[in-house]
Write a protein that holds these residues in place. Structure first.
Motif, short mmCIF file in Angstrom:
data_model
loop_
_atom_site.label_atom_id
_atom_site.label_comp_id
_atom_site.label_asym_id
_atom_site.label_seq_id
_atom_site.Cartn_x
_atom_site.Cartn_y
_atom_site.Cartn_z
N THR A 203 47.90 44.94 39.20
CA THR A 203 46.50 45.32 39.29
C THR A 203 45.81 44.42 40.29
N GLN A 204 44.68 44.91 40.79
CA GLN A 204 43.86 44.08 41.66
C GLN A 204 42.44 44.11 41.14
N HIS A 205 41.78 42.95 41.20
CA HIS A 205 40.39 42.86 40.79
C HIS A 205 39.56 42.52 42.00
N ASN B 288 39.21 40.05 47.00
CA ASN B 288 39.50 40.41 45.61
C ASN B 288 40.35 39.34 44.94
N HIS B 289 40.52 39.49 43.64
CA HIS B 289 41.45 38.65 42.90
C HIS B 289 42.64 39.50 42.50
N TYR B 290 43.80 38.85 42.45
CA TYR B 290 45.00 39.56 42.01
C TYR B 290 45.27 39.25 40.55
N GLY B 291 45.60 40.28 39.78
CA GLY B 291 45.94 40.07 38.39
C GLY B 291 44.77 40.40 37.49
N ASP B 292 44.67 39.69 36.37
CA ASP B 292 43.64 40.01 35.39
C ASP B 292 42.33 39.31 35.74
#
Length: 363
Positions: free
Chosen positions: A2-4, A333-337
C-alpha cells in the motif's frame, strides 16, 4: 503493498495503489520533451504530449478573485490535502519505457533581500523524528511556505518552495497539490512564504500557470509527483527577489543523496504523543536511498511528517550562511501503513527539467 500519500489525513484508511496499463508504442509515438496545455479546468484528455513531457494549465481566476476567495475564515478552514488516492489497474513496469537520460543540470539558489538571522543550521543527525524550524524571516524559511488551493473535496494546503528561475517567480511542489492525477487541475492557489503561525512576513502570492508531468496528470504515477507553478507579479514585485530561492539538481543519476534537510507544514506526525496542527514549519534530516521497488522510481527518507508536508523540499548541501541548498526531491507519500516513517519523493530527472523549462520564463 500500500501507499499512503502524505497529503492524506492519517485517519483515512489505506487503499491499494497500482498502475494503468499503457502501450509503450503509444507512449513513444510523440516527440520527447513536448509540452501541452490542458486548457482551463482540463475537462477532457489534454493535447497529446510526450509521456515524459509536461501538461500545462492557465489559472482562470484573477489575482483579485483568488485574494477575495481566501478570507481568514477559509484559510482557517483549509485542511492538509484530504483527497483519497484512486485505484487503477496493474501494469507491469516493463510496459513503460525508461525515462530518457538528460543533462545533469545544477542551478544555485539565491539569498533573500534582507538577512536577519545568523544562527547555524542544526547538524545533520539522521533520524525520523521531525523538529520545529525556528529561524524565520531568513532563508531557508523565507523560500518555503504553505500552498493553499481549492479541490473538489474542499479547501486544502500543501508545502511549496521558491526555486531559482529566470522569471524570479517560480515555485515547486508535489503534483498531487496541483492535479488529481486523473486529468483535472485544482484551482485558486495561494502561496504564503514563511507562513509562521498567523504571520505572513512576505504576504501572499497567486498562481498564473501550473505544469505537471504527463505521467502524473494522466496516470497518477508517484514517481512523477511534482509540479512547477508560475506566480503572478505582485505590485511590481517578484517573489524570489524578496524571499531568495533554493537551487536544484535535476537529471543526476544520484539516488543516495547525503545530508538532506526535508521541510514541510504537516498537520500530523506519525506519533500520537506529539500532536501538531500545521501552523509551524518542521524538518527532518538524513540520507536518501532508492526504493527497493523500482516500479515506484522514488527516493526514500526516514521522516515522520504527515499530511500537509506534501510538496516540501528535500535540500542537499544546505548552508545557512547563504540560506539555500539544492532541491533534489519533494515529499510525495509514505510507504506502508499510517505509522510508516519511510517518506518518499520522486527522483527528479529529465521530466523534472521539462516541467521546469515550461515555467521558468513565463512572465
Amino acid at each position: 503493498m500500500t501507499q499512503h500519500r502524505i497529503g492524506l489525513r492519517a485517519r483515512i484508511s489505506m487503499r491499494r495503489i497500482v498502475f494503468v496499463s499503457v502501450s509503450a508504442a503509444v507512449l513513444l509515438a510523440v516527440p520527447a520533451g513536448a509540452v501541452a496545455d490542458a486548457g482551463p479546468r482540463s475537462a477532457g484528455k489534454p493535447t497529446p504530449a510526450s509521456v515524459f513531457g509536461a501538461i500545462g494549465h492557465i489559472s482562470t481566476e484573477t489575482d483579485a478573485q483568488v485574494r477575495a476567495f481566501w478570507t481568514p475564515q477559509r484559510l482557517h478552514e483549509a485542511r492538509a490535502y484530504p483527497v483519497t488516492p484512486a485505484t487503477t489497474t496493474v501494469s507491469p513496469p516493463a510496459r513503460l519505457p525508461a525515462e530518457p537520460a538528460g543533462p545533469a543540470v545544477s542551478v544555485p539558489g539565491s539569498s533573500p533581500t534582507v538577512r536577519t538571522q545568523s544562527a547555524q543550521v542544526p547538524a545533520v543527525l539522521p533520524g525520523a523524528r521531525s523538529k520545529v524550524w525556528t529561524n524565520h524571516v531568513d532563508a531557508p524559511a523565507t523560500t518555503i511556505g504553505k500552498l493553499f488551493f481549492r479541490a473538489p473535496h474542499g479547501l486544502a494546503w500543501c508545502t511549496a518552495t521558491v526555486i531559482s528561475a529566470p522569471n524570479n517567480n517560480t515555485i515547486w511542489t508535489a503534483g498531487h497539490c496541483v492535479s488529481d492525477g486523473h486529468r483535472h487541475f485544482y484551482s485558486d492557489w495561494l502561496f504564503v512564504p514563511d507562513n509562521w503561525s498567523v504571520y505572513k512576513p512576505f504576504g501572499t502570492w497567486t498562481a498564473y500557470k501550473e505544469y505537471v508531468p504527463d505521467l502524473w496528470f494522466n496516470l497518477s504515477l508517484h514517481g512523477y509527483d511534482f509540479a512547477a507553478i508560475a506566480l503572478r507579479v505582485r505590485s511590481g514585485q517578484r517573489v524570489e527577489n524578496l524571499t531568495g530561492s533554493q537551487g536544484f539538481k535535476f537529471g543526476y543519476g544520484t539516488w543516495d543523496w547525503k545530508g538532506l534537510y526535508a521541510f514541510g507544514y504537516p498537520s500530523e506526525v506519525f506519533d500520537p504523543l506529539r500532536p501538531v496542527n500545521g501552523s509551524l514549519m518542521r524538518y527532518c534530516t538524513g540520507n536518501a536511498w532508492k526504493s527497493a521497488f523500482s516500479i515506484f522510481a522514488q527516493e526514500n527518507l526516514h521522516c515522520d511528517m504527515g499530511p500537509g508536508a506534501s510538496g516540501g523540499p528535500w535540500l542537499q548541501d544546505l548552508q545557512l550562511s547563504r540560506g539555500w541548498g539544492y532541491l533534489v526531491a519533494d515529499t510525495s507519500n509514505h510507504y506502508g501503513d499510517d505509522n510508516s516513517l519511510n517518506m518518499r519523493g520522486p527522483h527528479l530527472g529529465s521530466t523534472a527539467l521539462a516541467v521546469y523549462n515550461a515555467v521558468k520564463n513565463l512572465p
